[in-house]
Design a protein around this motif. Structure first.
Motif, mmCIF file in Angstrom:
data_model
loop_
_atom_site.group_PDB
_atom_site.id
_atom_site.type_symbol
_atom_site.label_atom_id
_atom_site.label_comp_id
_atom_site.label_asym_id
_atom_site.label_seq_id
_atom_site.Cartn_x
_atom_site.Cartn_y
_atom_site.Cartn_z
ATOM 1 N N PHE A 78 -4.244 -3.134 3.635
ATOM 2 C CA PHE A 78 -5.379 -3.148 4.557
ATOM 3 C C PHE A 78 -5.325 -1.963 5.515
ATOM 4 C CE2 PHE A 78 -6.988 -4.194 8.788
ATOM 5 C CZ PHE A 78 -8.303 -4.497 8.507
ATOM 6 N N PRO A 131 -10.927 -5.472 2.025
ATOM 7 C CA PRO A 131 -10.523 -5.592 3.436
ATOM 8 C C PRO A 131 -11.262 -6.688 4.180
ATOM 9 C CG PRO A 131 -11.874 -3.635 3.101
ATOM 10 C CD PRO A 131 -11.538 -4.163 1.733
ATOM 11 N N LEU A 173 -11.280 -1.797 11.556
ATOM 12 C CA LEU A 173 -11.965 -1.643 10.272
ATOM 13 C C LEU A 173 -13.426 -1.254 10.480
ATOM 14 C CD1 LEU A 173 -12.183 -2.050 7.158
ATOM 15 C CD2 LEU A 173 -12.705 -4.451 7.635
ATOM 16 N N TYR A 200 -9.359 -9.846 3.748
ATOM 17 C CA TYR A 200 -8.166 -9.888 4.597
ATOM 18 C C TYR A 200 -8.503 -10.471 5.971
ATOM 19 C CZ TYR A 200 -4.034 -8.198 7.128
ATOM 20 O OH TYR A 200 -2.886 -8.109 7.889
ATOM 21 N N THR A 236 -1.130 -6.660 4.057
ATOM 22 C CA THR A 236 -1.241 -6.024 5.372
ATOM 23 C C THR A 236 -1.096 -4.512 5.256
ATOM 24 O OG1 THR A 236 -0.357 -7.997 6.472
ATOM 25 C CG2 THR A 236 -0.242 -5.924 7.683
#
Length: 269
Positions: free
Chosen positions: A243, A215, A159, A218, A240
């Motif tokens: 994300f 995100p 990310l 998450y 999931t």
């Protein structure tokens, strides 16, 4: 997709210099301070103490969350947040701060955001050790679910690299973007589940799912589920999928913009 593969190859081929420069930047950042690198660890610890006094003692009066004392619950979530917040902001300004230097070297500009992510890892590891220590003092003991943090750590790095490539390019094209990003990150701090647990029956389900699309939530929630042993990532298939779809989209868009404007970075700055 070709641009994503090119980006990946540049990151892998530059791993050695990425780690060397990140270590140098860690030392250079605090060389004029009396406590030096100690500030890398003292600042987040001071912030944690403030948040615990205000939200844990002041507002919640020490009440536990999900059967766990507020302090370890907060620390386990705030440790990855500190890392993600600083890495996101540092990576976003990495190109326009150093592009003149790398323009004279045989060094891929795409590695600059990754250097900022790697340079913040030292404080992240310290914070995680501190989180585990606080957890042990409050009855949070090792479980099989602890191994799950490896997945969330990998997801967090993916990310941050994707956001780093995208944000660093936009920051060159629109210089006000970094200031806007700082404001957005301050807002995300309060809606990422770092200090509050908004997944409760008192919150409407559509509103909760909207916040879960974040995100950063998450990752924060994933670290908590791992160290508190309250769930597994495969129990949230929709989150999931959302994300990783977000990460792939940002990486695809960021790679395209990066290679489209990379030859003009020096002129734009």
């Amino acid at each position: 997709m070709k641009e994503v593969m090119t980006l990946f190859k540049e990151q892998v081929s530059s791993l050695g210099i990425i780690f060397r420069i990140s270590r140098y930047e860690d030392q250079a950042s605090y060389q004029s301070h009396y406590l030096g690198l100690m500030w890398e660890y003292l600042y987040p610890l001071i912030q944690i103490a403030i948040y615990w006094l205000v939200f844990g003692v002041g507002l919640k009066h020490g009440q536990p969350l999900n059967g766990v004392s507020y302090l370890p619950w907060m620390v386990i979530g705030i440790s990855p947040w500190f890392f993600m917040n600083r890495s996101t902001l540092d990576a976003s300004k990495s190109i326009y701060q150093r592009v003149n230097m790398v323009a004279k070297m045989k060094f891929p500009v795409s590695a600059l955001p990754t250097i900022k992510v790697v340079s913040n890892l030292s404080s992240f590891w310290t914070m995680m050790v501190f989180s585990i220590f606080i957890g042990l003092l409050n009855g949070v003991y090792p479980k099989v679910a602890w191994f799950q943090w490896l997945y969330y750590f990998f997801a967090m790095i993916c990310l941050l690299v994707a956001l780093g490539i995208f944000n660093s390019c936009i920051s060159v094209l629109v210089r006000d973007y970094h200031i806007l990003l700082q404001s957005v990150m301050r807002m995300l701090f309060y809606v990422s589940g770092v200090l509050f647990n908004f997944v409760t029956p008192s919150f409407p389900a559509p509103f909760v799912h909207l916040l879960e699309l974040n995100p950063y939530y998450y990752i924060v929630n994933g670290f908590r589920e791992s160290f508190l042993g309250t769930g597994w990532f495969w129990q949230h298939p929709l989150l999931t999928l959302e994300f990783w779809a977000f990460v792939f989209f940002v990486l695809l868009l960021g790679s395209h913009l990066h290679y489209k404007f990379r030859s003009r970075f020096v002129d734009l700055i």
